[in-house]
Design an enzyme around this catalytic site. Structure first.
Site, PDB file in Angstrom:
ATOM      1  CD  GLU A  29      -2.615  -0.798   2.353  1.00 61.09           C
ATOM      2  OE1 GLU A  29      -2.426  -0.908   3.467  1.00 61.09           O
ATOM      3  OE2 GLU A  29      -4.219  -1.459   2.388  1.00 61.09           O
ATOM      4  CB  THR A  57      -7.092  -2.173 -20.175  1.00 57.38           C
ATOM      5  OG1 THR A  57      -7.408  -2.450 -22.101  1.00 57.38           O
ATOM      6  CG2 THR A  57      -8.356  -2.001 -20.271  1.00 57.38           C
TER       7      THR A  57
HETATM    8  C1  LIG Z   1     -12.509  -2.651 -21.658  1.00 61.54           C
HETATM    9  C2  LIG Z   1     -12.088  -0.999 -21.628  1.00 61.54           C
HETATM   10  C3  LIG Z   1     -12.731  -0.742 -20.321  1.00 61.54           C
HETATM   11  C4  LIG Z   1     -12.766  -1.260 -19.281  1.00 61.54           C
HETATM   12  O1  LIG Z   1     -11.424  -2.080 -19.063  1.00 61.54           O
HETATM   13  P1  LIG Z   1     -11.987  -3.535 -18.031  1.00 61.54           P
HETATM   14  O2  LIG Z   1     -10.796  -4.182 -17.659  1.00 61.54           O
HETATM   15  O3  LIG Z   1     -13.073  -5.149 -18.504  1.00 61.54           O
HETATM   16  O4  LIG Z   1     -12.480  -2.902 -16.911  1.00 61.54           O
HETATM   17  C5  LIG Z   1     -12.417   0.525 -20.476  1.00 61.54           C
HETATM   18  N1  LIG Z   1     -12.352   1.830 -21.536  1.00 61.54           N
HETATM   19  C6  LIG Z   1     -12.697   1.117 -22.633  1.00 61.54           C
HETATM   20  C7  LIG Z   1     -12.725   1.603 -23.622  1.00 61.54           C
HETATM   21  C8  LIG Z   1     -12.538  -0.510 -23.019  1.00 61.54           C
HETATM   22  O5  LIG Z   1     -12.779  -0.881 -23.581  1.00 61.54           O
END
Ligand SMILES: *Cc1c(COP(=O)(O)O)cnc(C)c1O
Length: 411
Positions: free
Chosen positions: A47, A217
């Site tokens: 943390e 991501t």
């Molecule tokens: C996939 C995606 C997310 C969310 O990602 P997660 O890891 O599934 O929570 C957010 N914004 C966009 C544009 C995405 O394509």
């Protein structure tokens, strides 16, 4: 005795090997990424941030996290990076909580037009419930209408504009978004979750000169572990000198507890891989493959939303084929072609039984497939959707095809 879970994993391994992974948000992470992810770093609580942790024993976790940060900073040329968000949705949440108070206004792309749930989808997501959300839509031609966005923004005066897509097949004009955000005095967030690999490869316009903040991501076109990053650009920091601190505080302690240092290590590995020339070649081929696949499907009478693709994916409007998206996706899966049912812009059908499918090329390209294979796959899709009984036969052909394209160092 082997825990039953490993038998299930073994079966999933075979499934991933023997099917065509065409859901555009999926990909195959490298062995090194998986090794870091499964490493003993997962045992450690960390943390806080490097040099400012709450618990002892951080000599190596600090090194891991600093390396991930410095690689991201260098690769994207940004001022500040937070690598701790657990995934894309919490990363976006952290940005909103950093910049906005309850009921302040965000503005993002409508879900059915290609936006993400976290971009302000009403009623059922934090982004639409906790904040005041207004959306913009794509026009009749399936394209983002920047003049329309400007007029909505002038009228609504959102505090944050979100430029980013989940099922949109054209280049996002971050430069134009930047102008609009400047004009109305809004922060600009570029959410590049889907296209980050294409940006690194230089086949999609980079938001770095135009956005204040960028979220991405790390498990989609970047081919890393499931995770996310928030980046503050030099432009963003100039506008708001406290921006980096606000973001860091919103992630921890605002929204999260201990960061997953094993994931952060795997992000560092993926960023290392993405910095190589080979990755640029990969990104270019992803786009070439998608473009060819869209052309072939169009030639077979399929309607591609917006008429084609400039990136790694396409949404196919199946109404003229008289088959629903969910039924089509289920049929294709029977043949080993794995896609997802997807809404088309302004879909009159509900999200669980939408009018289209979404498919993309990042994972197939990781396997080394090229245009020739896209031609074959388009033909198969056409045959299956017209003659469902052929699915079993085509499944055999798919199995044969993938033998020639082993997933790089896959178990
Ligand atoms: C996939 C995606 C997310 C969310 O990602 P997660 O890891 O599934 O929570 C957010 N914004 C966009 C544009 C995405 O394509």
């Amino acid at each position: 005795m082997v825990d039953e879970i490993f038998r299930i994993i073994e079966k999933e391994t075979v499934r991933q090997r023997e099917t065509l992974m065409m859901i555009p948000s999926e990909n195959y992470a490298s062995r090194k990424v998986l090794e870091a992810l499964g490493s003993i770093l997962q045992n450690k609580y960390a943390e806080g941030y490097p040099g400012r942790r709450y618990y002892q024993g951080q000599k190596f976790t600090d090194k891991v996290e600093n390396l991930a940060i410095s690689r991201a900073k260098k690769l994207f040329n940004v001022a500040h990076v937070n690598v701790q968000p657990y995934s894309g949705s919490p990363a976006n949440a952290a940005v909103y909580f950093a910049l906005l108070d309850r009921n302040e206004k965000i503005m993002g792309l409508d879900l059915s037009c290609g936006g993400h749930l976290t971009h302000g989808y009403p009623k059922i997501t934090f982004s639409g419930k906790y904040f005041n959300s207004v959306s913009y839509q794509t026009g009749k031609n399936g394209l983002i209408d920047y003049d329309e966005i400007e007029s909505i923004a002038l009228k609504e005066k959102p505090k944050l504009i979100i430029a980013g897509t989940t099922s949109y097949s054209r280049i996002v004009d971050f430069a134009r978004f930047g102008q609009i955000a400047n004009k109305v005095g809004a922060y600009l967030l570029a959410d590049i979750a889907h296209i980050v690999g294409l940006i690194i490869a230089g086949v999609h316009l980079s938001p770095v000169p135009y956005a204040d903040i960028i979220t991405t991501t790390t498990h989609k076109s970047l081919r890393g572990p499931r995770g996310a990053m928030i980046m503050v650009t030099k432009k963003g920091l100039k506008k708001d000198q406290g921006l980096s601190k606000k973001i860091d505080r919103a992630v921890f302690p605002g929204l999260q507890g201990g960061p997953h240092e094993n994931v952060i290590a795997a992000i560092a590995v993926a960023l290392g891989e993405a910095g190589k020339e080979k990755f640029k070649k990969y990104g270019r081929q992803v786009v070439k493959n998608a473009s060819r696949l869209a052309d072939e499907l169009a030639g077979l009478g399929f309607e591609i939303v917006s008429g084609g693709t400039d990136n790694h994916l396409m949404v196919v409007d199946l109404r003229n084929k008289r088959i629903g998206g969910k039924v089509a996706a289920e049929l294709l899966e029977k043949a080993g072609i794995v896609v997802n049912a997807n809404s088309i812009p302004h879909d009159s059908n509900p999200p669980l039984a939408p009018s289209g499918i979404r498919l993309g090329t990042p994972a197939l390209t990781t396997r080394g497939m090229e245009e020739k294979e896209m031609v074959q796959i388009a033909k198969w899709i056409d045959i299956i959707l017209a003659n469902p009984h052929q699915a079993v036969q085509i499944k055999k052909a798919v199995k044969e095809l993938v033998k020639n394209f082993p997933i790089p160092d896959f178990p």
